[in-house]
Scaffold this motif. Structure first.
Motif, PDB file in Angstrom:
ATOM      1  N   LEU A  17       1.036  -1.123   0.302  1.00  0.00           N
ATOM      2  CA  LEU A  17      -0.044  -0.461   0.081  1.00  0.00           C
ATOM      3  C   LEU A  17       0.884   1.510  -0.129  1.00  0.00           C
ATOM      4  CD1 LEU A  17      -3.349   1.424  -0.065  1.00  0.00           C
ATOM      5  CD2 LEU A  17      -2.177   0.830   2.861  1.00  0.00           C
ATOM      6  N   ARG A  22      -3.413   1.895  -3.134  1.00  0.00           N
ATOM      7  CA  ARG A  22      -4.032   1.236  -2.960  1.00  0.00           C
ATOM      8  C   ARG A  22      -4.555  -0.023  -4.626  1.00  0.00           C
ATOM      9  NH1 ARG A  22      -9.615   1.281  -0.895  1.00  0.00           N
ATOM     10  NH2 ARG A  22     -11.115  -0.334  -1.019  1.00  0.00           N
ATOM     11  N   LEU A  25      -2.595  -3.265  -4.305  1.00  0.00           N
ATOM     12  CA  LEU A  25      -2.811  -4.761  -3.137  1.00  0.00           C
ATOM     13  C   LEU A  25      -4.079  -5.729  -3.578  1.00  0.00           C
ATOM     14  CD1 LEU A  25      -4.592  -2.433   0.535  1.00  0.00           C
ATOM     15  CD2 LEU A  25      -2.308  -3.738   0.095  1.00  0.00           C
ATOM     16  N   LYS A  48     -11.530 -10.139   0.651  1.00  0.00           N
ATOM     17  CA  LYS A  48      -9.617  -8.716  -0.197  1.00  0.00           C
ATOM     18  C   LYS A  48     -11.542  -7.378   0.830  1.00  0.00           C
ATOM     19  CE  LYS A  48      -8.080  -5.345  -3.502  1.00  0.00           C
ATOM     20  NZ  LYS A  48      -7.901  -4.733  -4.695  1.00  0.00           N
ATOM     21  N   ASP A  49     -12.093  -7.194   1.231  1.00  0.00           N
ATOM     22  CA  ASP A  49     -12.414  -6.351   2.162  1.00  0.00           C
ATOM     23  C   ASP A  49     -11.975  -6.878   3.147  1.00  0.00           C
ATOM     24  OD1 ASP A  49     -13.792  -4.553  -0.200  1.00  0.00           O
ATOM     25  OD2 ASP A  49     -16.034  -5.499   0.273  1.00  0.00           O
ATOM     26  N   LEU A  52      -8.697  -5.399   3.720  1.00  0.00           N
ATOM     27  CA  LEU A  52      -8.641  -4.128   3.479  1.00  0.00           C
ATOM     28  C   LEU A  52      -8.960  -3.601   5.112  1.00  0.00           C
ATOM     29  CD1 LEU A  52     -10.105  -2.949   0.060  1.00  0.00           C
ATOM     30  CD2 LEU A  52      -7.858  -3.110   0.897  1.00  0.00           C
ATOM     31  N   ASP A  53      -9.632  -4.342   6.080  1.00  0.00           N
ATOM     32  CA  ASP A  53     -10.284  -3.574   6.983  1.00  0.00           C
ATOM     33  C   ASP A  53      -8.976  -4.035   8.269  1.00  0.00           C
ATOM     34  OD1 ASP A  53     -12.214  -3.024   6.711  1.00  0.00           O
ATOM     35  OD2 ASP A  53     -13.637  -4.780   7.059  1.00  0.00           O
ATOM     36  N   ALA A  56      -6.361  -1.549   7.388  1.00  0.00           N
ATOM     37  CA  ALA A  56      -6.910  -0.225   7.773  1.00  0.00           C
ATOM     38  C   ALA A  56      -6.329  -0.078   9.814  1.00  0.00           C
ATOM     39  CB  ALA A  56      -8.160   0.156   7.906  1.00  0.00           C
ATOM     40  N   LEU A 100      -7.117   4.677   2.718  1.00  0.00           N
ATOM     41  CA  LEU A 100      -8.232   3.534   3.160  1.00  0.00           C
ATOM     42  C   LEU A 100      -8.412   3.590   4.306  1.00  0.00           C
ATOM     43  CD1 LEU A 100      -8.613   0.821   2.865  1.00  0.00           C
ATOM     44  CD2 LEU A 100      -6.274   0.771   3.619  1.00  0.00           C
ATOM     45  N   ARG A 108     -15.000   2.192   9.379  1.00  0.00           N
ATOM     46  CA  ARG A 108     -14.306   1.051  10.067  1.00  0.00           C
ATOM     47  C   ARG A 108     -14.165   0.926  11.115  1.00  0.00           C
ATOM     48  NH1 ARG A 108     -12.044  -1.473   5.102  1.00  0.00           N
ATOM     49  NH2 ARG A 108     -11.722  -0.417   3.339  1.00  0.00           N
TER      50      ARG A 108
END
Length: 224
Positions: A17, A22, A25, A48-49, A52-53, A56, A100, A108
Motif C-alpha cells: 500500500l 490501493r 493491493l 479482499k474487504d 483491507l479492514d 486499515a 484507506l 471501519r
C-alpha cells in the motif's frame, strides 16, 4: 518476535500500500509478498474487504499510538491544536493509508477509537466552559475541516501545496467552536453546553434516566 501468518500478510499488504497505493493491493500480490498461497489469505480474511479492514486497523494502530503519546494538558484547546497537527501530518506523510482509513463512506471499526479521542477533547473544552456549539456538532466540524484540508492537499502536487492552509483552517475552526476563555463564556448557550458536558461526565442519581434525557434535550435546544 515471530510473526503469525496473519501478521505477515497484513504487513506485506501495508508495504504494498505504501509503495504502490490501493491499486497494488491485489490478493495475488499480497499472497506472493507474504509467501503464502491465495487460499490462506481467503481463509484468514474471508475476502479482499476483510484484508483491507485489517490493513486499515494496522494503520490506525500506528496513528493512535502517536495520539496517545500526545497525552493531555491543562489546556484542552491547545490539545486540540496538537491533535489537529498530528492528524494532518499523518495524512500527508501516509496518504495511501489515510485514504484507506478515512476516504471511504464506510466507517471501519478501528476508526471509532480515533473519533472517540477527538470527541473527548471537545468534551473537555465544553467542560471548561469554552465551547460555542454542541459537542457532537463541534467534533464533526473539526473532523470534516481537517479531512477536507488533508484531501485537498493530497490531491495537489507537493510543490503546489499551500502549507499555510493547514494553520489557517485550524485557527478558523477553533475560533468558530470556542470562546477565548472560560470567563468569556457568559452567554447562555455556552453555559448550557458546559452543563450538559458536566452531567454526561458525572450524571449522579438526582434525576431519573428519563429526566436526564429530557434535560439533555432542553440543553441542546438552548445551545442552538
Amino acid at each position: 518476535m515471530t510473526l503469525t501468518t496473519k501478521d505477515r500478510m497484513v504487513r506485506a499488504a501495508a508495504e504494498l500500500l505504501l509503495d504502490g497505493g490501493r491499486e497494488a493491493l491485489s490478493t495475488r500480490a499480497v499472497s506472493a509478498a507474504a509467501g503464502v498461497q491465495a487460499p490462506t489469505l481467503y481463509r484468514t480474511f474471508g475476502d479482499k474487504d476483510g484484508l483491507l479492514d485489517a490493513v486499515a486497523t494496522y494503520g490506525f494502530q500506528s496513528y493512535l499510538c502517536q495520539k496517545h503519546h500526545l497525552g493531555e494538558t491543562a489546556d484542552p484547546v491547545a490539545d486540540l491544536r496538537r491533535g489537529w497537527n498530528l492528524h494532518v501530518e499523518f495524512g500527508l506523510s501516509q496518504p495511501a493509508f489515510y485514504m484507506l482509513m478515512y476516504g471511504e463512506p464506510r466507517v471501519r471499526e478501528a476508526r471509532k477509537e480515533a473519533d472517540a479521542m477527538l470527541r473527548r477533547i471537545v468534551e473537555r473544552i465544553a467542560e471548561a466552559g469554552r465551547l460555542r456549539i454542541p459537542v457532537e456538532q463541534a467534533a464533526q466540524l473539526v473532523h470534516a475541516t481537517g479531512m477536507g484540508v488533508i484531501l485537498s492537499l493530497i490531491a495537489s502536487p507537493p510543490e503546489d501545496r499551500d502549507q499555510d492552509l493547514i494553520t489557517t483552517a485550524r485557527e478558523h475552526v477553533i475560533a468558530t467552536i470556542t470562546t477565548d476563555s472560560a470567563d468569556a463564556a457568559s452567554d447562555i448557550p455556552s453555559r448550557a453546553i458546559a452543563l450538559k458536558a458536566a452531567l454526561e461526565k458525572e450524571p449522579g442519581d438526582a434525576l431519573t434516566p428519563a429526566e436526564h434525557a429530557m434535560l439533555a434535550e432542553w440543553l441542546d435546544r438552548i445551545a442552538r
